[in-house]
Each structure stands twice: as structure tokens, then as C-alpha cells.
Design a protein around this motif. Structure first.
Motif, short mmCIF file in Angstrom:
data_model
loop_
_atom_site.label_atom_id
_atom_site.label_comp_id
_atom_site.label_asym_id
_atom_site.label_seq_id
_atom_site.Cartn_x
_atom_site.Cartn_y
_atom_site.Cartn_z
N GLN A 1 62.33 47.60 19.92
CA GLN A 1 63.77 47.56 19.69
C GLN A 1 64.42 48.90 20.04
O GLN A 1 65.54 48.93 20.53
CB GLN A 1 64.08 47.16 18.25
N ARG A 2 63.69 49.99 19.82
CA ARG A 2 64.24 51.31 20.15
C ARG A 2 64.39 51.47 21.67
O ARG A 2 65.40 51.95 22.16
CB ARG A 2 63.37 52.42 19.58
N TYR A 3 63.37 51.02 22.42
CA TYR A 3 63.49 51.01 23.89
C TYR A 3 64.76 50.25 24.30
O TYR A 3 65.53 50.71 25.14
CB TYR A 3 62.30 50.28 24.50
N THR A 4 64.93 49.08 23.70
CA THR A 4 66.07 48.24 24.09
C THR A 4 67.39 48.95 23.81
O THR A 4 68.30 48.92 24.62
CB THR A 4 65.98 46.88 23.37
N GLN A 5 67.45 49.63 22.64
CA GLN A 5 68.65 50.41 22.31
C GLN A 5 68.90 51.51 23.35
O GLN A 5 70.02 51.69 23.82
CB GLN A 5 68.46 51.10 20.97
N LEU A 6 67.83 52.21 23.70
CA LEU A 6 67.95 53.34 24.61
C LEU A 6 68.31 52.91 26.03
O LEU A 6 68.91 53.67 26.78
CB LEU A 6 66.64 54.14 24.65
N LEU A 7 67.90 51.68 26.38
CA LEU A 7 68.05 51.27 27.78
C LEU A 7 69.18 50.29 28.03
O LEU A 7 69.56 50.05 29.17
CB LEU A 7 66.73 50.63 28.28
N SER A 8 69.73 49.71 26.95
CA SER A 8 70.67 48.59 27.16
C SER A 8 71.97 49.03 27.83
O SER A 8 72.64 48.23 28.46
CB SER A 8 70.95 47.88 25.84
N GLU A 9 72.31 50.32 27.70
CA GLU A 9 73.56 50.78 28.32
C GLU A 9 73.37 51.16 29.79
O GLU A 9 74.33 51.39 30.51
CB GLU A 9 74.09 52.02 27.56
N LYS A 10 72.12 51.22 30.21
CA LYS A 10 71.86 51.70 31.57
C LYS A 10 72.18 50.61 32.61
O LYS A 10 71.84 49.45 32.42
CB LYS A 10 70.38 52.08 31.71
N LYS A 11 72.77 51.04 33.68
CA LYS A 11 73.13 50.12 34.75
C LYS A 11 71.88 49.66 35.50
O LYS A 11 70.97 50.45 35.74
CB LYS A 11 74.08 50.81 35.75
N GLY A 12 71.84 48.38 35.83
CA GLY A 12 70.75 47.89 36.67
C GLY A 12 69.45 47.63 35.94
O GLY A 12 68.44 47.34 36.56
N ILE A 13 69.47 47.74 34.59
CA ILE A 13 68.24 47.44 33.83
C ILE A 13 68.48 46.22 32.95
O ILE A 13 69.50 46.15 32.26
CB ILE A 13 67.82 48.64 32.94
N ILE A 14 67.57 45.28 33.00
CA ILE A 14 67.63 44.14 32.07
C ILE A 14 66.50 44.30 31.07
O ILE A 14 65.32 44.31 31.44
CB ILE A 14 67.52 42.79 32.82
N THR A 15 66.86 44.49 29.81
CA THR A 15 65.86 44.68 28.76
C THR A 15 65.33 43.31 28.30
O THR A 15 65.95 42.29 28.58
CB THR A 15 66.48 45.45 27.57
N PRO A 16 64.19 43.29 27.59
CA PRO A 16 63.63 42.00 27.20
C PRO A 16 64.59 41.19 26.31
O PRO A 16 65.23 41.75 25.42
CB PRO A 16 62.38 42.37 26.39
N TYR A 17 64.66 39.89 26.59
CA TYR A 17 65.42 38.98 25.74
C TYR A 17 64.45 38.32 24.76
O TYR A 17 63.50 37.65 25.18
CB TYR A 17 66.11 37.91 26.59
N ILE A 18 64.65 38.56 23.48
CA ILE A 18 63.81 37.90 22.47
C ILE A 18 64.64 36.78 21.86
O ILE A 18 65.69 37.03 21.26
CB ILE A 18 63.34 38.90 21.39
N ALA A 19 64.18 35.54 22.03
CA ALA A 19 64.93 34.38 21.54
C ALA A 19 65.07 34.48 20.02
O ALA A 19 64.19 35.01 19.34
CB ALA A 19 64.20 33.09 21.93
N PRO A 20 66.20 33.95 19.48
CA PRO A 20 66.45 34.12 18.03
C PRO A 20 65.36 33.53 17.14
O PRO A 20 65.16 34.02 16.02
CB PRO A 20 67.79 33.40 17.81
N GLU A 21 64.63 32.51 17.63
CA GLU A 21 63.58 31.91 16.80
C GLU A 21 62.27 32.72 16.86
O GLU A 21 61.30 32.36 16.21
CB GLU A 21 63.32 30.45 17.20
N ASN A 22 62.25 33.79 17.65
CA ASN A 22 61.01 34.53 17.89
C ASN A 22 61.04 35.94 17.32
O ASN A 22 62.10 36.56 17.23
CB ASN A 22 60.78 34.68 19.40
N THR A 23 59.83 36.45 16.96
CA THR A 23 59.63 37.89 16.87
C THR A 23 58.55 38.21 17.89
O THR A 23 57.59 37.45 18.04
CB THR A 23 59.16 38.37 15.49
N SER A 24 58.72 39.32 18.61
CA SER A 24 57.75 39.69 19.65
C SER A 24 56.85 40.81 19.15
O SER A 24 57.28 41.67 18.40
CB SER A 24 58.48 40.15 20.91
N VAL A 25 55.58 40.79 19.62
CA VAL A 25 54.69 41.92 19.33
C VAL A 25 54.65 42.88 20.53
O VAL A 25 53.87 43.83 20.54
CB VAL A 25 53.25 41.48 18.96
#
Ligand code: PLP
Length: 362
Positions: free
Chosen positions: A258-282
Motif C-alpha cells: 500500500q505504501r508503494y501505491t501511495q508513493l507511485l499513484s501520483e506519478k504520470k505513466g504508472i499504473i499501480t496494482p488494482y486490488i479488487a474490493p473483495e480481496n486482500t493481496s499478499v
């Protein structure tokens, strides 16, 4: 400062006395094959996943093979699976003389697209084998619904998703059979090869136990063909120790992902992982989509930051599967995504400072 892609050394340092104690116990009792630790691990894992049976096996690949054999998959049968996975998934289907029938993926989760499965079912279809890629479960309820309609069993290849949840339930306990791997770099890794099978069905569990040991139902009596698919006692002992720390590691993986996603979500040209609402990812992998992948990989390499591409060539395009007719299906989603993904260093001890430094370079 260099960042390891995965960090097994720090993990070992944290568990060293317990691991050495457990290994020593095995060396003292000397039951290297199917010793008491194997049974103990099976009980702990079945409990963890919330299913009736766990069968510990020699690898995540053998685990898929044994599952397919137990379901009676053989020559000319078709098994529906995803093209976006490690080779073993399609390979074990083909090894049995069956045909892997690939179905394109969902563009957000990268897992098999359940809506495209029905069109791939024929009179020869014998099973559906989704993969829970990068640590996030496939849409198992949707897949089970299609399977139920056609009376098909479902094997979840959960080699990357052990510890993940789907609608609050654990990966590997979501379908007819769940399969995982204890390869050292997987979320729950050993110090060598290993894997496990999970099921609620007594008959399937019995079959898989027999196939694991040369199709033997009692000593030197063989009603069916099997393999040597046992997990070493020493590996079981090591994984038992790692299991004590696993909940903490899963939590760390979530925080770091989640921290990676926070750090990268504002960056242009990067698509961060989409975790579906029914899921938790390891986050077995933390994988982004990016433009100019090769350039980015080189830039990170220059800063001693390792990356990996999971996976550069989808299975339907692998030379070994070229001869398999894929029925003019479109693979436009996976073909595009396979050119854009790159995985970043990911492990439970990844420091925030490393993540920030890496994010600066993207
Ligand atoms: C790692 C992996 C396997 C194979 O596991 P091994 O233990 O290396 O044999 C199978 N499927 C997927 C999706 C994997 O990531």
C-alpha cells in the motif's frame, strides 16, 4: 545502497534459533521422509486455510500435477487456464497429454477473465485452473459459478497467493482443490522446493495422498500410477517455524504494498496494482504497468535496484505451446499487459527509505 529483490537473510536472522532447533530435532529423530513434522505442518496449514485436508508435496509444480492426476485429467482432455502465469500452470496440463485452453485476462487484476470462460468450454473440458497472480485471488465465485453450471472442478493455482483473502476466506480454500508452492521466494517459502494441496473432499484427499507416493494405498500395493511427490521432513520443519511469523509478514506485505501505491499513484505513466474490493493481496510481486519499460529497468539497474518481469511472454505465445490450436481466441489484453509490467523489490522487511528512494527514480 542496494535493495535486495527479496530478503531471505533478514528473515533467517529473525528466526535463526527456532529454525536451528527444529532442524536439529529432525536430525536427531532421523525420519527424513514423511517424519512427524510433515503431518504437523499439514494440520497447521489445513487449519490456517480453513479446509479439511492438506497434503504437503515436493513443489508447487508437482502439486498442480497431482491435483490434475487426482481429477483424472489425461490425453485429449481440455483444461481452461490463464496465459498470464508461470510456465508450470500450462506445462502440467500438457505433461498429462491434456490441452491447456487459454482464456484472456481481466485488464485490472491480471487474473483470468471469468466472463470469457464460458465461450472456451467444450465437450472435452474437464477442469478450470485459475491462477491467483501476484498475490491476489482470481474471482473465484464467478469462476465456480461457471464451473458448477458445467459440472467442472476448479483448481486454484495459489502459488503466489498463500495468505491472501477473497471475501474474507483464505486463498487455496476457495474451490475443489487449492494448490500452493513453498519455493523460497513465495510468500510462505521454505529453504528449498515444496508445495501443498488443499481440499474439503475426503475422496480427493485420499487420491492425492496416494498419488504423492507412487499411487500406493498400502505398502507396496499400487492401484494407480503416481509420482514421488513428498515434501522433505526438513522442509516441513523449516516452514513450521516460518508459519509462526507468517501473519506478521502478511501484514507487512500489505503495508509495504500500500505504501508503494501511495508513493507511485501520483506519478504520470504508472499504473499501480488494482486490488479488487473483495480481496486482500499478499503482494507476492508488487507489479506496476509502465511506459518505456526497458529504459526504466536500466535506470533502476544503474542505481543497483533489481527488477523482474512477470511474465514477458504469455503462455499461448511460448514456443512449446505453439502447436496447440487456441481456437482463434483474442489475447489482446494479456499481450498488451505482458509488454508493460515490471515487478519491484518486495519483501516483509523492505524499509520505507528504500521505497521512497526507489519511487524517486520512477
Ligand atoms: C512458482 C509457481 C509455480 C510453481 O511452483 P514451484 O514450487 O516452483 O514448482 C506454479 N504456479 C505459479 C503461478 C507459480 O508462481
Amino acid at each position: 545502497m542496494s535493495i535486495p529483490f527479496i530478503d531471505l537473510k533478514t528473515q533467517y536472522q529473525a528466526l535463526k534459533p527456532q529454525i536451528q532447533e527444529r532442524i536439529n530435532r529432525v536430525l536427531e529423530h532421523g525420519q527424513y521422509i514423511m517424519g512427524p513434522e510433515v503431518r504437523e505442518l499439514e494440520e497447521r496449514l489445513a487449519d490456517y486455510v480453513g479446509v479439511k485436508h492438506c497434503i504437503a508435496v515436493s513443489s508447487g509444480t508437482d502439486s498442480l500435477l497431482i491435483a490434475l492426476m487426482a481429477l483424472g485429467i489425461g490425453r485429449g482432455d481440455e483444461v481452461i487456464t490463464t496465459p498470464f502465469t508461470f510456465i508450470a500452470t500450462g506445462e502440467m496440463i500438457a505433461l498429462l497429454g491434456a490441452i491447456p485452453v487459454f482464456v484472456d485476462i481481466d485488464p485490472r487484476t491480471y487474473n483470468i477473465d471469468p466472463e470469457k470462460i464460458a465461450a472456451a468450454i467444450t465437450s472435452k473440458t474437464r477442469a478450470i485452473m485459475p491462477v491467483s497472480l501476484y498475490g491476489q485471488c482470481a474471482d473465484m465465485d464467478a469462476i465456480n459459478a461457471v464451473a458448477d453450471k458445467h459440472g467442472l472442478p476448479v483448481i486454484e493455482d495459489g502459488a503466489q497467493s498463500f495468505g491472501a483473502t477473497y471475501k474474507g476466506r483464505k486463498s487455496c480454500g476457495l474451490s475443489t482443490i487449492g494448490s500452493t508452492s513453498f519455493f523460497p521466494s513465495k510468500p510462505l517459502g521454505g529453504y528449498g522446493d515444496g508445495g501443498a494441496l488443499f481440499t474439503d473432499e475426503d475422496e480427493l484427499a485420499k487420491l492425492m495422498r496416494e498419488i504423492r507416493v507412487h499411487g500406493q494405498d498400502r505398502r507396496y500395493h499400487h492401484p494407480r500410477i503416481g509420482v514421488n511427490g513428498r515434501l522433505d521432513t526438513l522442509q516441513a520443519a523449516i516452514i513450521l517455524v516460518k508459519l509462526d511469523r507468517f501473519d506478521w509478514e502478511v501484514e507487512q506485505r500489505k503495508i509495504i504494498g500500500q505504501r508503494y501505491t501511495q508513493l507511485l499513484s501520483e506519478k504520470k505513466g504508472i499504473i499501480t496494482p488494482y486490488i479488487a474490493p473483495e480481496n486482500t493481496s499478499v503482494y507476492a510481486q508488487y507489479t506496476i504497468q509502465i511506459n518505456n519499460r526497458d529504459q526504466v529497468i536500466q535506470r533502476l539497474k544503474g542505481a543497483s535496484i533489481p527488477t523482474a518481469v512477470h511474465y514477458p511472454v504469455p503462455l499461448h505465445q511460448q514456443p512449446v505451446f505453439e502447436s496447440f490450436d487456441q481456437k482463434n481466441t483474442s489475447f489482446s489484453v494479456v499481450e498488451k499487459i505482458a509488454q508493460r509490467v515490471v515487478s519491484l523489490p518486495m519483501h516483509p522487511n523492505l524499509p520505507e527509505t528504500s521505497q521512497r528512494m526507489l519511487a524517486e527514480l520512477l
